[in-house]
Design an enzyme around this catalytic site. Structure first.
Site, PDB file in Angstrom:
ATOM      1  N   HIS A 129      36.310  47.834  40.572  1.00 27.85           N
ATOM      2  CA  HIS A 129      37.199  47.189  41.635  1.00 27.85           C
ATOM      3  C   HIS A 129      38.039  46.217  41.051  1.00 27.85           C
ATOM      4  O   HIS A 129      39.501  46.377  40.904  1.00 27.85           O
ATOM      5  CB  HIS A 129      36.245  46.394  42.574  1.00 27.85           C
ATOM      6  CG  HIS A 129      35.304  46.886  43.297  1.00 27.85           C
ATOM      7  ND1 HIS A 129      35.728  47.742  44.417  1.00 27.85           N
ATOM      8  CD2 HIS A 129      33.903  46.803  43.251  1.00 27.85           C
ATOM      9  CE1 HIS A 129      34.651  48.349  45.167  1.00 27.85           C
ATOM     10  NE2 HIS A 129      33.491  47.595  44.531  1.00 27.85           N
TER      11      HIS A 129
HETATM   12  O1  RIB Z   1      34.518  43.806  46.867  1.00 28.18           O
HETATM   13  C1  RIB Z   1      34.649  43.822  45.477  1.00 28.18           C
HETATM   14  C2  RIB Z   1      34.802  42.628  44.949  1.00 28.18           C
HETATM   15  O2  RIB Z   1      33.560  41.764  45.323  1.00 28.18           O
HETATM   16  C3  RIB Z   1      34.974  42.441  43.588  1.00 28.18           C
HETATM   17  O3  RIB Z   1      35.619  41.406  43.144  1.00 28.18           O
HETATM   18  C4  RIB Z   1      33.290  42.168  43.239  1.00 28.18           C
HETATM   19  O4  RIB Z   1      33.417  41.423  41.783  1.00 28.18           O
HETATM   20  C5  RIB Z   1      32.972  41.417  44.103  1.00 28.18           C
HETATM   21  O5  RIB Z   1      33.480  39.925  44.021  1.00 28.18           O
END
Ligand code: RIB
Ligand code: CA
Length: 308
Positions: free
Chosen positions: A238
């Site tokens: 992500h």
């Molecule tokens: O949904 C993904 C996000 O949520 C990313 O930033 C992961 O680190 C969590 O914080």
């Protein structure tokens, strides 16, 4: 090559850790500060984890500061299920040598933005940035670009409606999206296209370096979590998508949008409604649509392997 002056606002977080290690070893970026925020773990953990990662990268020049410990709005707290009880996969670490800056993270953001135009990568809940915009609106036009990992065009990952970073502090997200700074958003439908496999973890481990070993060790429990949640061990990158956008601005296909954040609703709180109307093509808000995972992985492996 033009070098981007950058602040990373983050809640490390295993995928945050990969994004941070990528950024700290990329010549396209001059990371001047990392500001921690509560999210994946309480602020005490995320701030300490940011210090650990700066130590690991050998980047004692980077300012590390603790920002907001509580979201603007109400929230429940994440369990240790996803990133471990310490937020980084529960590995053994020495006490970090990098010290926290005595200033609050929001003050560090303000001071650095007043010094020079700066890009911000926001890969945790948006609390620090919302407080910055409310307390110091004069710095908003000093932000060259705000790249946010968050939201989802179709389905969330905490509730069917909401992605974690937005879900944790929807009021903050609504404030951030209401400002005039240019935003590039990497939502779940984009980030799920970028993932690492057990082969990548083995490649990190085979480097024989501390960074390579730590990446493999942090990602292992995160892969197990993915197996339980998604029935496969593809570890979704992500947060690294926000950094990748700055390293290869043409790599991620984007389009102009308008984003609305839901702060009310029994079931919809934290949802992001991303309006892709063709009349928004020139919007100051862009959303990531498509990325080539193999190209991303190639660059990530090159930068992680370049750590000695
Ligand atoms: O949904 C993904 C996000 O949520 C990313 O930033 C992961 O680190 C969590 O914080
Ligand atoms: Ca994060």
């Amino acid at each position: 090559m033009s070098v981007t002056r950058l602040i990373i606002d983050t809640d490390p977080g295993v995928d945050d850790a990969i994004a941070i290690l990528l950024a700290l070893n990329s010549p396209e970026l001059n990371v001047v500060a990392i500001t921690a925020v509560a999210g994946n773990s309480p602020l005490s953990d995320t701030a300490r984890n940011a210090r650990r990662l700066v130590d690991l990268a050998g980047r004692a020049d980077v300012v590390v500061a603790a920002g907001c410990a509580e979201p603007i709005g109400k929230t429940e707290y994440a369990s240790g299920e996803v990133h471990g009880n310490d937020g980084l996969g529960d590995l053994e670490w020495d006490e970090p040598t990098t010290q926290l800056d005595p200033r609050h993270g929001v003050e560090v953001l303000r001071d650095l933005l007043l010094e020079a135009p700066t890009t911000i990568v926001a890969i945790g809940p948006l609390t620090n940035l919302a407080v910055l915009a409310q307390r110091y609106p004069e710095v908003i036009d000093h932000v060259e670009q705000l790249v946010v990992m968050g939201g989802a065009s179709f389905e969330g990952n905490v509730t069917p409606a909401a992605e974690f970073n937005i879900w944790f502090d929807p009021e903050a997200a609504a404030i951030v999206f209401a400002q005039s700074w240019p935003i590039t958003l990497m939502p779940l439908d984009l980030t799920h296209q970028a993932f690492l496999t057990d082969e990548d973890l083995a490649t990190f481990r085979a480097l024989g370096t501390e960074v390579g070993r730590r990446c493999a060790d942090m990602l292992e429990p995160y892969a197990t979590f993915h197996e339980r949640w998604y029935n496969n061990r593809n570890v979704i990158m992500h947060d690294a998508m926000a950094v990748y956008e700055l390293l290869r601005p043409d790599a991620i296909v984007k389009q102009g949008v308008v984003v609305h954040v839901e702060t009310e609703g029994q079931h919809g709180r934290g949802a992001t409604f991303i309006d892709r109307g063709f009349h928004y093509a020139d919007s100051t808000v862009q959303v990531g649509v498509r990325v080539n995972n193999d190209e991303f992985r190639t660059l990530l492996h090159q930068r992680i392997a370049n750590y000695n």
